[in-house]
Design a protein around this motif. Structure first.
Motif, PDB file in Angstrom:
ATOM      1  N   UNK A  59       0.869  -1.174   0.000  1.00  0.00           N
ATOM      2  CA  UNK A  59       0.000   0.000   0.000  1.00  0.00           C
ATOM      3  C   UNK A  59       0.903   1.220   0.000  1.00  0.00           C
ATOM      4  N   UNK A  60       0.770   2.065  -1.008  1.00  0.00           N
ATOM      5  CA  UNK A  60       1.671   3.197  -1.177  1.00  0.00           C
ATOM      6  C   UNK A  60       1.079   4.451  -0.541  1.00  0.00           C
ATOM      7  N   UNK A  61       1.932   5.218   0.133  1.00  0.00           N
ATOM      8  CA  UNK A  61       1.518   6.461   0.753  1.00  0.00           C
ATOM      9  C   UNK A  61       2.049   7.622  -0.081  1.00  0.00           C
ATOM     10  N   UNK A  62       1.149   8.371  -0.700  1.00  0.00           N
ATOM     11  CA  UNK A  62       1.535   9.523  -1.503  1.00  0.00           C
ATOM     12  C   UNK A  62       1.828  10.689  -0.564  1.00  0.00           C
ATOM     13  N   UNK A  63       3.074  11.161  -0.559  1.00  0.00           N
ATOM     14  CA  UNK A  63       3.493  12.194   0.380  1.00  0.00           C
ATOM     15  C   UNK A  63       3.867  13.511  -0.299  1.00  0.00           C
ATOM     16  N   UNK A  64       3.665  13.585  -1.582  1.00  0.00           N
ATOM     17  CA  UNK A  64       3.969  14.793  -2.345  1.00  0.00           C
ATOM     18  C   UNK A  64       3.607  14.551  -3.792  1.00  0.00           C
ATOM     19  N   UNK A  65       3.863  15.528  -4.679  1.00  0.00           N
ATOM     20  CA  UNK A  65       3.560  15.320  -6.087  1.00  0.00           C
ATOM     21  C   UNK A  65       4.379  14.156  -6.652  1.00  0.00           C
ATOM     22  N   UNK A  66       3.737  13.311  -7.428  1.00  0.00           N
ATOM     23  CA  UNK A  66       4.422  12.250  -8.169  1.00  0.00           C
ATOM     24  C   UNK A  66       4.274  12.593  -9.639  1.00  0.00           C
ATOM     25  N   UNK A  67       5.393  12.919 -10.275  1.00  0.00           N
ATOM     26  CA  UNK A  67       5.395  13.387 -11.655  1.00  0.00           C
ATOM     27  C   UNK A  67       6.102  12.383 -12.553  1.00  0.00           C
ATOM     28  N   UNK A  68       5.406  11.930 -13.593  1.00  0.00           N
ATOM     29  CA  UNK A  68       6.000  11.053 -14.598  1.00  0.00           C
ATOM     30  C   UNK A  68       6.461  11.945 -15.742  1.00  0.00           C
ATOM     31  N   UNK A  69       7.767  12.059 -15.911  1.00  0.00           N
ATOM     32  CA  UNK A  69       8.340  12.961 -16.903  1.00  0.00           C
ATOM     33  C   UNK A  69       8.315  12.343 -18.297  1.00  0.00           C
ATOM     34  N   UNK A  70       8.434  13.195 -19.313  1.00  0.00           N
ATOM     35  CA  UNK A  70       8.436  12.734 -20.694  1.00  0.00           C
ATOM     36  C   UNK A  70       9.479  11.656 -20.928  1.00  0.00           C
ATOM     37  N   UNK A  71       9.065  10.548 -21.577  1.00  0.00           N
ATOM     38  CA  UNK A  71       9.953   9.431 -21.851  1.00  0.00           C
ATOM     39  C   UNK A  71       9.888   8.339 -20.816  1.00  0.00           C
ATOM     40  N   UNK A  72       9.294   8.607 -19.662  1.00  0.00           N
ATOM     41  CA  UNK A  72       9.199   7.607 -18.592  1.00  0.00           C
ATOM     42  C   UNK A  72       7.795   7.002 -18.566  1.00  0.00           C
ATOM     43  N   UNK A  73       7.687   5.866 -17.868  1.00  0.00           N
ATOM     44  CA  UNK A  73       6.410   5.156 -17.763  1.00  0.00           C
ATOM     45  C   UNK A  73       6.187   4.715 -16.324  1.00  0.00           C
ATOM     46  N   UNK A  74       4.970   4.899 -15.845  1.00  0.00           N
ATOM     47  CA  UNK A  74       4.556   4.384 -14.545  1.00  0.00           C
ATOM     48  C   UNK A  74       3.526   3.291 -14.785  1.00  0.00           C
ATOM     49  N   UNK A  75       3.793   2.107 -14.242  1.00  0.00           N
ATOM     50  CA  UNK A  75       2.878   0.973 -14.370  1.00  0.00           C
ATOM     51  C   UNK A  75       2.283   0.676 -12.993  1.00  0.00           C
ATOM     52  N   UNK A  76       0.962   0.609 -12.937  1.00  0.00           N
ATOM     53  CA  UNK A  76       0.269   0.314 -11.676  1.00  0.00           C
ATOM     54  C   UNK A  76      -0.532  -0.964 -11.872  1.00  0.00           C
ATOM     55  N   UNK A  77      -0.080  -2.069 -11.289  1.00  0.00           N
ATOM     56  CA  UNK A  77      -0.735  -3.361 -11.522  1.00  0.00           C
ATOM     57  C   UNK A  77      -2.100  -3.471 -10.850  1.00  0.00           C
ATOM     58  N   UNK A  78      -2.854  -4.446 -11.269  1.00  0.00           N
ATOM     59  CA  UNK A  78      -4.168  -4.722 -10.685  1.00  0.00           C
ATOM     60  C   UNK A  78      -4.036  -4.946  -9.183  1.00  0.00           C
TER      61      UNK A  78
END
Length: 378
Positions: free
Chosen positions: A57-76
Motif C-alpha cells: 500500500x503506497x503512501x503519496x506524500x507529495x507530487x508524483x510526476x512522470x516525466x516525458x519518456x518515462x512510464x509508470x505501471x500500476x498493476x491490478x
C-alpha cells in the motif's frame, strides 16, 4: 596448435562476454533511476519504467510526476493513499506529455487511489492529471490549471498509456477560488490512450474533465461531484460511452467550446455521448446548473440513449442569455438528443433538438439503477 587453441578460446570468451554485456544492457533499457518507497511515494520519474507492487500500500506524500519518456505501471489490486497530514494541494499524480501511465486494474482487482484520512472527505487530495500532444483550441502549448504541465499539439492519435478499472476518491482539493483539482483531468490527451472502467467518488470539483484532445472513454461511474460531474471543453473530439452519473451539485454535464472565443475557436468541441444515466441524488445535491450546462459556445454535442431521472431540475439545460455562439449552435442543430427517457418532472426541454424513441431509453444500462457493467464499483 596450443597457441591456436588458446587464441580461439580467448576470442570465444571475448565474444561471450560481449554478448552477455549486450544482453544486460538490453535488460536495463527500461530501468529507472527513480527510487521507489512505499511509505514515501513522491518525486519525479525521469526515465525508464517504474512498476508498483500490488502487495504494497503506497503512501503519496507529495507530487508524483512522470516525466516525458518515462512510464509508470500500476498493476491490478494496487492501492495508493494520499497522506492525511500533508497539504492536499501537494498530493497529486501527474503525467507529462510523452510520458505514459498504465493503470492495469481488473474488475476483481481494481486499482485504488484514495485518501489515508480516517474520515476522508471531498478535497482530501488533488487527483490524477494527464497531459498529451493532441489538439486543443486554446493553443498547442497550454499549461494545465493545476500541476503546471504543458499540453496540446497536433497529434490526435497520441497515447498517454491506459487506464483500466480505477477507483479514485476524495479528490478535488482547491488550489485557489478559481482553480481546483478534478478526480481525473485529461489535458490534450490523444485517442491512442485507452480509458475504460473508472469510478470517481466524492470529488471536490469535477469528477472527470477533458480539456481538448481526442481521447475516448467508456464505462464511467461518477458519483458525488461537488462541481460538475462530467466536463469537456477546448475542442474535445471524443466519445464517452456508458456513463452513470449520480450526486449532481452543479451540472451533470458541462460542455463548452472555448471560454475566450466561444464561436470561432477551432477545432470546435465535437462530443458524442452515448448511453447516459443521470440521477441528482440526495437532498444535499441541487444540480443548480441543470442536467446539461451548454456554455461558451457549446460546440457540437450529440447524445444517444439518454436517461434523466425524475429528481433533476425542471429545466433540462442551462444556457446563458448572452451566449450568442451557443444559441446559434442550437439554432443550427448542433445540439441533439436521440432516443431519450426524461422524467416527467422535467418540463422544460428547450434547447437540444430531440428525436427518436421517447420514454424507453435505458441510459447507461438500467435507467436510475447501477448498470451490471458497473457492479465492480460496489
Amino acid at each position: 596448435m596450443k597457441k591456436s587453441l588458446f587464441a580461439m578460446a580467448a576470442i570465444l570468451g571475448l565474444a561471450l562476454t560481449s554478448c552477455s554485456s549486450d544482453d544486460n544492457n538490453k535488460s536495463d533499457d527500461n530501468k529507472s533511476t527513480f527510487v521507489l518507497k512505499a511509505d514515501d511515494l513522491k518525486g519525479e520519474i525521469k526515465d525508464g519504467t517504474v512498476t508498483l507492487d500490488a502487495s504494497q500500500t503506497y503512501l503519496l506524500t507529495g507530487p508524483l510526476l512522470v516525466k516525458g519518456g518515462a512510464t509508470l505501471v500500476i498493476p491490478a489490486g494496487t492501492t495508493i493513499k494520499a497522506s492525511a497530514t500533508i497539504d492536499p494541494n501537494a498530493l497529486y499524480i501527474a503525467v507529462e506529455r510523452n510520458a505514459k501511465i498504465n493503470i492495469n486494474g481488473t474488475s476483481a482487482k481494481p486499482v485504488v487511489m484514495t485518501s489515508a484520512k480516517a474520515i476522508p472527505t471531498e478535497g482530501s487530495w488533488g487527483g490524477l492529471i494527464i497531459a498529451g500532444n493532441a489538439k486543443v483550441n486554446t493553443g498547442d502549448n497550454g499549461t494545465s490549471e493545476v500541476g503546471g504541465l504543458s499540453y496540446g499539439g497536433t497529434n490526435n492519435a497520441d497515447s498517454s498509456g491506459n487506464i483500466n478499472f480505477l477507483k479514485i476518491s476524495y479528490t478535488g482539493s482547491k488550489f485557489s477560488p478559481t482553480k481546483e483539482y478534478n478526480g481525473i483531468s485529461f489535458f490534450g490527451v490523444g485517442s491512442g490512450t485507452v480509458v475504460s472502467d473508472i469510478y470517481t467518488f466524492e470529488s471536490g470539483d469535477d469528477g472527470i474533465e477533458f480539456f481538448g484532445g481526442a481521447v475516448n472513454a467508456s464505462n464511467l461511474v461518477i458519483v458525488n461531484s461537488y462541481d460538475d460531474s462530467l466536463d469537456f471543453a477546448d475542442g474535445w473530439q471524443g466519445t464517452a460511452t456508458n456513463v452513470y452519473i449520480k450526486g449532481v451539485s452543479k451540472a451533470a454535464i458541462e460542455g463548452s467550446n472555448n471560454e475566450k472565443n466561444p464561436g470561432e475557436a477551432t477545432p470546435v468541441t465535437t462530443a458524442k455521448l452515448v448511453n447516459f444515466s443521470i440521477i441528482k441524488g440526495g437532498a444535499t445535491f441541487i444540480a443548480d446548473e441543470k442536467t446539461i450546462n451548454y456554455k461558451d459556445g457549446g460546440g457540437k454535442q450529440a447524445y444517444t440513449n439518454f436517461y434523466v431521472d425524475n429528481d433533476m431540475p425542471a429545466a433540462l439545460i442551462k444556457i446563458s442569455s448572452t451566449d450568442n455562439a451557443a444559441a446559434k449552435n442550437i439554432t443550427d442543430g448542433f445540439f441533439t438528443i436521440v432516443n431519450y427517457n426524461i422524467g416527467a418532472a422535467i418540463t422544460n426541454l428547450t434547447g437540444p433538438k430531440l428525436s427518436g424513441t421517447v420514454g424507453v431509453a435505458t441510459g447507461a444500462g438500467a435507467g436510475a439503477e447501477l448498470p451490471t457493467w458497473a457492479t465492480w464499483t460496489k
